[in-house]
Design a protein around this motif. Structure first.
Motif, PDB file in Angstrom:
ATOM      1  N   ASP A 168      -6.286  38.897 -23.994  1.00 12.73           N
ATOM      2  CA  ASP A 168      -6.862  39.809 -24.966  1.00 12.73           C
ATOM      3  C   ASP A 168      -6.352  41.242 -24.724  1.00 12.73           C
ATOM      4  O   ASP A 168      -7.138  42.194 -24.679  1.00 12.73           O
ATOM      5  CB  ASP A 168      -8.400  39.744 -24.910  1.00 12.73           C
ATOM      6  CG  ASP A 168      -9.026  40.332 -26.164  1.00 12.73           C
ATOM      7  OD1 ASP A 168      -8.317  40.424 -27.186  1.00 12.73           O
ATOM      8  OD2 ASP A 168     -10.208  40.732 -26.112  1.00 12.73           O
ATOM      9  N   ALA A 169      -5.035  41.352 -24.552  1.00 13.72           N
ATOM     10  CA  ALA A 169      -4.413  42.661 -24.269  1.00 13.72           C
ATOM     11  C   ALA A 169      -4.530  43.579 -25.473  1.00 13.72           C
ATOM     12  O   ALA A 169      -4.632  43.125 -26.615  1.00 13.72           O
ATOM     13  CB  ALA A 169      -2.939  42.460 -23.905  1.00 13.72           C
ATOM     14  N   ASP A 170      -4.493  44.879 -25.219  1.00 13.48           N
ATOM     15  CA  ASP A 170      -4.566  45.840 -26.319  1.00 13.48           C
ATOM     16  C   ASP A 170      -3.260  45.901 -27.089  1.00 13.48           C
ATOM     17  O   ASP A 170      -3.247  46.143 -28.294  1.00 13.48           O
ATOM     18  CB  ASP A 170      -4.932  47.219 -25.761  1.00 13.48           C
ATOM     19  CG  ASP A 170      -6.343  47.199 -25.186  1.00 13.48           C
ATOM     20  OD1 ASP A 170      -7.281  47.387 -25.966  1.00 13.48           O
ATOM     21  OD2 ASP A 170      -6.506  46.918 -23.982  1.00 13.48           O
ATOM     22  N   VAL A 171      -2.147  45.725 -26.378  1.00 14.87           N
ATOM     23  CA  VAL A 171      -0.843  45.741 -27.059  1.00 14.87           C
ATOM     24  C   VAL A 171       0.168  44.951 -26.231  1.00 14.87           C
ATOM     25  O   VAL A 171       0.039  44.831 -25.016  1.00 14.87           O
ATOM     26  CB  VAL A 171      -0.369  47.208 -27.295  1.00 14.87           C
ATOM     27  CG1 VAL A 171      -0.164  47.950 -25.992  1.00 14.87           C
ATOM     28  CG2 VAL A 171       0.920  47.258 -28.126  1.00 14.87           C
ATOM     29  N   CYS A 172       1.152  44.381 -26.930  1.00 12.31           N
ATOM     30  CA  CYS A 172       2.264  43.700 -26.277  1.00 12.31           C
ATOM     31  C   CYS A 172       3.521  44.476 -26.642  1.00 12.31           C
ATOM     32  O   CYS A 172       3.904  44.543 -27.814  1.00 12.31           O
ATOM     33  CB  CYS A 172       2.356  42.256 -26.773  1.00 12.31           C
ATOM     34  SG  CYS A 172       3.712  41.332 -26.028  1.00 12.31           S
ATOM     35  N   GLU A 173       4.151  45.097 -25.644  1.00 18.23           N
ATOM     36  CA  GLU A 173       5.350  45.912 -25.897  1.00 18.23           C
ATOM     37  C   GLU A 173       6.591  45.125 -25.483  1.00 18.23           C
ATOM     38  O   GLU A 173       6.697  44.676 -24.346  1.00 18.23           O
ATOM     39  CB  GLU A 173       5.285  47.212 -25.082  1.00 18.23           C
ATOM     40  CG  GLU A 173       4.105  48.092 -25.460  1.00 18.23           C
ATOM     41  CD  GLU A 173       4.076  49.401 -24.674  1.00 18.23           C
ATOM     42  OE1 GLU A 173       3.556  50.390 -25.216  1.00 18.23           O
ATOM     43  OE2 GLU A 173       4.560  49.437 -23.526  1.00 18.23           O
ATOM     44  N   ILE A 174       7.523  44.965 -26.421  1.00 14.79           N
ATOM     45  CA  ILE A 174       8.773  44.257 -26.138  1.00 14.79           C
ATOM     46  C   ILE A 174       9.869  45.307 -25.952  1.00 14.79           C
ATOM     47  O   ILE A 174      10.237  46.007 -26.906  1.00 14.79           O
ATOM     48  CB  ILE A 174       9.144  43.312 -27.318  1.00 14.79           C
ATOM     49  CG1 ILE A 174       7.991  42.343 -27.651  1.00 14.79           C
ATOM     50  CG2 ILE A 174      10.456  42.565 -27.031  1.00 14.79           C
ATOM     51  CD1 ILE A 174       7.724  41.256 -26.643  1.00 14.79           C
ATOM     52  N   TYR A 175      10.345  45.443 -24.728  1.00 14.26           N
ATOM     53  CA  TYR A 175      11.379  46.440 -24.414  1.00 14.26           C
ATOM     54  C   TYR A 175      12.749  45.798 -24.431  1.00 14.26           C
ATOM     55  O   TYR A 175      12.968  44.744 -23.837  1.00 14.26           O
ATOM     56  CB  TYR A 175      11.132  47.047 -23.031  1.00 14.26           C
ATOM     57  CG  TYR A 175      10.001  48.045 -23.019  1.00 14.26           C
ATOM     58  CD1 TYR A 175      10.250  49.393 -23.227  1.00 14.26           C
ATOM     59  CD2 TYR A 175       8.696  47.635 -22.806  1.00 14.26           C
ATOM     60  CE1 TYR A 175       9.219  50.322 -23.223  1.00 14.26           C
ATOM     61  CE2 TYR A 175       7.654  48.553 -22.797  1.00 14.26           C
ATOM     62  CZ  TYR A 175       7.926  49.893 -23.004  1.00 14.26           C
ATOM     63  OH  TYR A 175       6.912  50.810 -23.002  1.00 14.26           O
ATOM     64  N   SER A 176      13.691  46.474 -25.128  1.00 13.02           N
ATOM     65  CA  SER A 176      15.037  45.931 -25.237  1.00 13.02           C
ATOM     66  C   SER A 176      16.052  47.060 -25.148  1.00 13.02           C
ATOM     67  O   SER A 176      15.723  48.166 -24.716  1.00 13.02           O
ATOM     68  CB  SER A 176      15.138  45.161 -26.554  1.00 13.02           C
ATOM     69  OG  SER A 176      16.359  44.466 -26.595  1.00 13.02           O
ATOM     70  N   ASP A 177      17.281  46.781 -25.580  1.00 13.70           N
ATOM     71  CA  ASP A 177      18.335  47.796 -25.506  1.00 13.70           C
ATOM     72  C   ASP A 177      18.520  48.542 -26.825  1.00 13.70           C
ATOM     73  O   ASP A 177      19.457  49.307 -26.988  1.00 13.70           O
ATOM     74  CB  ASP A 177      19.658  47.147 -25.052  1.00 13.70           C
ATOM     75  CG  ASP A 177      20.077  45.984 -25.945  1.00 13.70           C
ATOM     76  OD1 ASP A 177      19.299  45.575 -26.833  1.00 13.70           O
ATOM     77  OD2 ASP A 177      21.188  45.467 -25.750  1.00 13.70           O
ATOM     78  N   VAL A 178      17.647  48.288 -27.785  1.00 13.04           N
ATOM     79  CA  VAL A 178      17.650  49.059 -29.038  1.00 13.04           C
ATOM     80  C   VAL A 178      16.249  49.675 -29.181  1.00 13.04           C
ATOM     81  O   VAL A 178      15.287  49.139 -28.635  1.00 13.04           O
ATOM     82  CB  VAL A 178      17.957  48.173 -30.283  1.00 13.04           C
ATOM     83  CG1 VAL A 178      19.439  47.830 -30.356  1.00 13.04           C
ATOM     84  CG2 VAL A 178      17.116  46.915 -30.293  1.00 13.04           C
TER      85      VAL A 178
END
Ligand code: ADP
Ligand code: ASP
Ligand code: MG
Length: 244
Positions: A168-178
């Motif tokens: 039940d996370a507040d946000v899911c951040e997907i980090y990439s090269d763009v």
């Protein structure tokens, strides 16, 4: 206190300097007053290199699908342990977990398993102890076969979204090269522009059309479980793209 899941793809953890940079970023997120779960992919082109290696010992390595999953999941284990070591060296506490230790249960299909259930008991314990929890992406465990599985190429995104839903996370951040989601692949179409926000149905269409910025199952999972997704760059402070 917010709970944030941050996923770092292969290009974000491609070498030692990048792993140290990710460690610093993750620690900053925790020090800003958040609980942090990190999902990592294999370093750089490790997965491709492992496939090449398998092809050098067999003309048909996929005829041993169980062993291919044993091989390929080792890539994410290297990243998770190195990131934990780097975080600990920078003065914060962290612990790494394989997919099965993190409670990622899947179907039995090697190479393309689907997440069936997530029971992140050990992740919650690590968070409760004040640790940064690091999870190897792209992998799970099948209860019947008792074997390790993989989620298909690009599957670490799905690990991150599934964990975000289960915790039940507040946000899911997907980090990439763009620095976010573009109207088209910015490496192919230079005129493509970054979107500040995109609705999840349009994101699903982009992923279905083959934009590898997000794994399609990750987008489907986020839609089904109402996970707030954000796509960002590891190498800039740009707020990225919100998927709503
Ligand atoms: P990671 O290793 O971080 O998971 P991927 O290589 O899987 O990264 O995905 C990021 C890549 O997706 C970018 O480098 C970019 O070339 C490509 N891409 C394809 N379509 C898009 C799009 N619409 N917006 C942004 N990036 C895109
Ligand atoms: N390492 C895996 C792959 O290259 C999973 C991922 O990157 O998401 O497909
Ligand atoms: Mg990817």
């Amino acid at each position: 206190m917010a709970l944030i899941v941050q996923k770092f793809g292969g290009s974000s953890v491609g070498d030692a300097a990048k792993i140290k940079h990710v460690a610093k970023r993750v620690i900053e997120t925790q020090r800003a007053g958040n609980q942090v779960v990190v999902v990592v992919s294999a370093m750089g082109d490790t997965t491709d290199e492992l496939i090449d290696l398998a092809q050098s010992v067999s003309v048909d390595p996929y005829s041993a699908p169980r062993e291919m999953d044993m091989l390929l999941t080792s890539g994410e284990r290297i990243s998770m342990a190195l990131l934990a070591i780097a975080i600990n060296a920078q003065g914060a506490q962290s612990r790494s977990f394989t997919g099965s230790q993190a409670g990622i249960m899947t179907s039995a299909k090697h190479g393309d398993a689907r997440i069936s259930e997530v029971t992140p008991v050990r992740i919650q314990e690590a968070l409760d102890a004040g640790d940064i929890a690091i999870v190897a992406g792209f992998q799970g465990f099948n209860k019947d076969s008792k074997d390790i599985t993989t989620l298909g190429r690009g599957g670490s995104d799905t690990t991150a979204v599934a964990l975000a839903a289960a915790l039940d996370a507040d946000v899911c951040e997907i980090y990439s090269d763009v620095d976010g989601v573009y109207t088209a692949d910015p490496r192919v179409i230079p005129a493509a522009h970054k979107l500040d926000a995109i609705d999840i149905e349009s994101m699903l269409e982009l992923a279905a059309a083959g934009a590898k910025i997000l794994h399609i199952r990750a987008v489907e999972f986020a839609r089904r479980h109402n996970v707030d997704l954000r796509v960002r760059s590891t190498f800039s402070t740009d707020p990225g793209t919100i998927v709503y």
